[in-house]
Design a protein around this motif. Structure first.
Motif, PDB file in Angstrom:
ATOM      1  N   THR A  38      18.477 -10.092  45.175  1.00 17.15           N
ATOM      2  CA  THR A  38      19.132 -10.647  44.012  1.00 17.15           C
ATOM      3  C   THR A  38      20.661 -10.585  43.908  1.00 17.15           C
ATOM      4  OG1 THR A  38      16.723 -10.139  42.808  1.00 17.15           O
ATOM      5  CG2 THR A  38      18.712 -10.546  41.485  1.00 17.15           C
ATOM      6  N   MET A  39      20.965 -11.705  43.523  1.00 19.09           N
ATOM      7  CA  MET A  39      22.578 -11.832  43.225  1.00 19.09           C
ATOM      8  C   MET A  39      22.668 -12.065  42.016  1.00 19.09           C
ATOM      9  SD  MET A  39      25.371 -11.802  44.448  1.00 19.09           S
ATOM     10  CE  MET A  39      27.106 -11.983  43.487  1.00 19.09           C
ATOM     11  N   ILE A  40      23.614 -11.192  41.315  1.00 19.72           N
ATOM     12  CA  ILE A  40      23.913 -11.129  39.920  1.00 19.72           C
ATOM     13  C   ILE A  40      25.368 -11.491  39.681  1.00 19.72           C
ATOM     14  CG2 ILE A  40      24.061  -9.773  37.734  1.00 19.72           C
ATOM     15  CD1 ILE A  40      21.713  -8.195  38.737  1.00 19.72           C
ATOM     16  N   THR A  41      25.868 -12.505  38.932  1.00 16.40           N
ATOM     17  CA  THR A  41      27.149 -12.708  38.496  1.00 16.40           C
ATOM     18  C   THR A  41      27.224 -12.275  37.094  1.00 16.40           C
ATOM     19  OG1 THR A  41      27.162 -14.653  39.970  1.00 16.40           O
ATOM     20  CG2 THR A  41      28.863 -14.411  38.341  1.00 16.40           C
ATOM     21  N   MET A  42      28.105 -11.219  36.836  1.00 16.01           N
ATOM     22  CA  MET A  42      28.073 -10.766  35.427  1.00 16.01           C
ATOM     23  C   MET A  42      29.184 -11.156  34.860  1.00 16.01           C
ATOM     24  SD  MET A  42      27.511  -6.776  34.010  1.00 16.01           S
ATOM     25  CE  MET A  42      25.626  -6.895  34.593  1.00 16.01           C
ATOM     26  N   ILE A  43      29.500 -11.837  34.053  1.00 17.17           N
ATOM     27  CA  ILE A  43      30.507 -12.339  33.282  1.00 17.17           C
ATOM     28  C   ILE A  43      30.794 -11.472  31.984  1.00 17.17           C
ATOM     29  CG2 ILE A  43      31.820 -14.404  32.436  1.00 17.17           C
ATOM     30  CD1 ILE A  43      29.463 -16.054  33.377  1.00 17.17           C
ATOM     31  N   GLY A  44      32.097 -10.666  32.030  1.00 17.80           N
ATOM     32  CA  GLY A  44      32.360 -10.093  30.662  1.00 17.80           C
ATOM     33  C   GLY A  44      33.429 -10.749  29.645  1.00 17.80           C
ATOM     34  N   TYR A  82      13.741 -13.249  39.469  1.00 16.81           N
ATOM     35  CA  TYR A  82      14.801 -14.367  39.798  1.00 16.81           C
ATOM     36  C   TYR A  82      15.723 -13.742  40.907  1.00 16.81           C
ATOM     37  CZ  TYR A  82      13.037 -16.253  35.477  1.00 16.81           C
ATOM     38  OH  TYR A  82      12.252 -16.664  34.439  1.00 16.81           O
ATOM     39  N   ASN A  83      16.304 -14.653  41.921  1.00 15.26           N
ATOM     40  CA  ASN A  83      17.090 -14.081  42.763  1.00 15.26           C
ATOM     41  C   ASN A  83      18.483 -14.416  42.556  1.00 15.26           C
ATOM     42  OD1 ASN A  83      14.950 -13.359  44.714  1.00 15.26           O
ATOM     43  ND2 ASN A  83      14.407 -15.526  44.981  1.00 15.26           N
ATOM     44  N   ASN A  84      18.831 -15.289  41.724  1.00 15.96           N
ATOM     45  CA  ASN A  84      20.306 -15.788  41.450  1.00 15.96           C
ATOM     46  C   ASN A  84      20.446 -15.969  40.003  1.00 15.96           C
ATOM     47  OD1 ASN A  84      22.906 -16.526  41.341  1.00 15.96           O
ATOM     48  ND2 ASN A  84      22.170 -18.609  42.025  1.00 15.96           N
ATOM     49  N   MET A  85      21.368 -14.851  39.372  1.00 16.39           N
ATOM     50  CA  MET A  85      21.183 -14.708  37.932  1.00 16.39           C
ATOM     51  C   MET A  85      22.532 -14.548  37.406  1.00 16.39           C
ATOM     52  SD  MET A  85      17.875 -11.993  36.980  1.00 16.39           S
ATOM     53  CE  MET A  85      19.006 -10.605  37.358  1.00 16.39           C
ATOM     54  N   VAL A  86      23.018 -15.332  36.248  1.00 17.59           N
ATOM     55  CA  VAL A  86      24.273 -15.125  35.788  1.00 17.59           C
ATOM     56  C   VAL A  86      23.829 -14.263  34.269  1.00 17.59           C
ATOM     57  CG1 VAL A  86      25.977 -16.246  34.088  1.00 17.59           C
ATOM     58  CG2 VAL A  86      25.420 -17.194  36.534  1.00 17.59           C
ATOM     59  N   VAL A  87      24.676 -13.006  34.109  1.00 16.45           N
ATOM     60  CA  VAL A  87      24.602 -12.300  33.020  1.00 16.45           C
ATOM     61  C   VAL A  87      25.679 -12.489  32.178  1.00 16.45           C
ATOM     62  CG1 VAL A  87      24.193 -10.033  32.210  1.00 16.45           C
ATOM     63  CG2 VAL A  87      22.993 -10.855  34.185  1.00 16.45           C
ATOM     64  N   VAL A  88      25.791 -12.664  31.014  1.00 12.83           N
ATOM     65  CA  VAL A  88      26.859 -13.069  30.026  1.00 12.83           C
ATOM     66  C   VAL A  88      26.792 -11.744  28.963  1.00 12.83           C
ATOM     67  CG1 VAL A  88      28.270 -14.562  28.620  1.00 12.83           C
ATOM     68  CG2 VAL A  88      26.692 -15.300  30.551  1.00 12.83           C
ATOM     69  N   VAL A  89      27.900 -10.950  29.003  1.00 13.77           N
ATOM     70  CA  VAL A  89      27.694  -9.844  28.000  1.00 13.77           C
ATOM     71  C   VAL A  89      29.238  -9.653  27.528  1.00 13.77           C
ATOM     72  CG1 VAL A  89      25.739  -8.603  28.854  1.00 13.77           C
ATOM     73  CG2 VAL A  89      27.844  -8.073  29.820  1.00 13.77           C
ATOM     74  N   LYS A 107      31.378  -8.942  39.609  1.00 18.64           N
ATOM     75  CA  LYS A 107      31.793  -8.832  38.176  1.00 18.64           C
ATOM     76  C   LYS A 107      32.892  -9.881  37.977  1.00 18.64           C
ATOM     77  CE  LYS A 107      32.376  -4.594  38.905  1.00 18.64           C
ATOM     78  NZ  LYS A 107      31.555  -4.369  40.253  1.00 18.64           N
ATOM     79  N   ILE A 108      32.894 -10.650  36.874  1.00 15.64           N
ATOM     80  CA  ILE A 108      34.177 -11.537  36.448  1.00 15.64           C
ATOM     81  C   ILE A 108      34.475 -10.998  34.987  1.00 15.64           C
ATOM     82  CG2 ILE A 108      34.775 -13.870  35.736  1.00 15.64           C
ATOM     83  CD1 ILE A 108      32.830 -14.795  38.019  1.00 15.64           C
ATOM     84  N   ARG A 109      35.666 -10.436  34.999  1.00 14.56           N
ATOM     85  CA  ARG A 109      35.998  -9.863  33.634  1.00 14.56           C
ATOM     86  C   ARG A 109      37.043 -10.852  32.576  1.00 14.56           C
ATOM     87  NH1 ARG A 109      35.209  -4.335  34.243  1.00 14.56           N
ATOM     88  NH2 ARG A 109      35.157  -4.582  31.817  1.00 14.56           N
TER      89      ARG A 109
END
Length: 250
Positions: free
Chosen positions: A13-19, A196-203, A222-224
């Motif tokens: 699973t690839m997670i793109t986490m947007i801060g 899910y294998n490709n997720m974007v997380v927006v927190v 991580k994208i800050r």
């Protein structure tokens, strides 16, 4: 040629986490990331009630008298600063939702109920912490956007030190608004990763580090907030996303 079948356990699973920052004008940046990451699911720092308010364009701009005093003050403050920044409160979350729907992603709310959380904060505060918070609220109203910008720069410069100082001044706020929500959202993210294998997380940016530590071992890009607020850094983010898409298409 030998056929290789991948089981669910083999798939990473690839997670793109947007801060993000809910009072900053970064909707376009968030929308770009979601669009070109092409996720299976977009997970947002919202509960169901806030999701409905935001997507129905009520935006929770006017918290009702049924909300706690702390909730109303927080909502009014975010509205005020967002307006000064030329943004809509939670506009980056709405951008993530709308863009996610365009690319066919599942939209998932991962946050605790905001009203209940703020009630817990009010009930748990000591008299000293209440006084400190009241004084802080006064300076918020006086200095508004300037104070937010300074806080953003201080946080980006030394996140660990900033949280440590906040924890000392406002222990209940940090415990309820950051620590406990980090645990809750991390559990929701881990649960979604089973599907899910490709997720974007927006927190919110203050949650990124804590959540990632709780998701130790998972593949997270991580994208800050500081990157999205700086054009040169955002260009590098765009290049990184393009490169990743190119690799995946090969």
């Amino acid at each position: 040629m030998q056929n290789i079948l991948l089981t669910e356990a083999d798939m990473i699973t690839m997670i793109t986490m947007i801060g993000t920052g809910h009072v900053f004008k970064i909707a376009d940046q968030v929308s770009f990331i979601v669009k070109y990451t092409w996720p299976d699911a977009v997970l947002v720092e919202l509960d169901e009630r806030r999701y409905i308010a935001l997507t129905n364009d009520t935006g929770d701009r006017k918290a009702s008298e049924s909300h706690s005093k702390l909730y109303r003050e927080s909502s009014e403050y975010q509205n005020k600063i967002s307006e000064k920044n030329g943004a809509k409160p939670g506009g980056e979350l709405l951008a993530a939702i709308l863009t996610g729907k365009i690319v066919g992603a599942e939209i998932i709310c991962i946050d605790k109920d905001a009203e209940e959380t703020m009630k817990e904060v009010e009930e748990g505060m000591s008299s000293i912490e209440r006084t400190r918070y009241a004084m802080s609220s006064v300076t918020d109203r006086l200095f508004g956007r300037d104070k937010v910008n300074v806080a953003h720069k201080d946080f980006a410069a030394d996140e660990e030190m900033y949280i440590r100082k906040m924890r000392k001044r406002f222990p209940t706020l940090v415990e309820k608004l950051i620590d406990e929500r980090n645990v809750y959202m991390a559990e929701r993210i881990r649960g979604a990763s089973e599907k899910y294998n490709n997720m974007v997380v927006v927190v919110g940016d203050a949650h990124v580090r804590g959540i990632c530590e709780l998701l130790d071992g998972m593949d997270i890009d991580k994208i800050r907030l500081a990157e999205m607020m700086d054009q040169e850094s955002m260009n590098k983010v765009k290049s990184r996303i393009w490169d990743r898409r190119s690799e995946e298409s090969q």
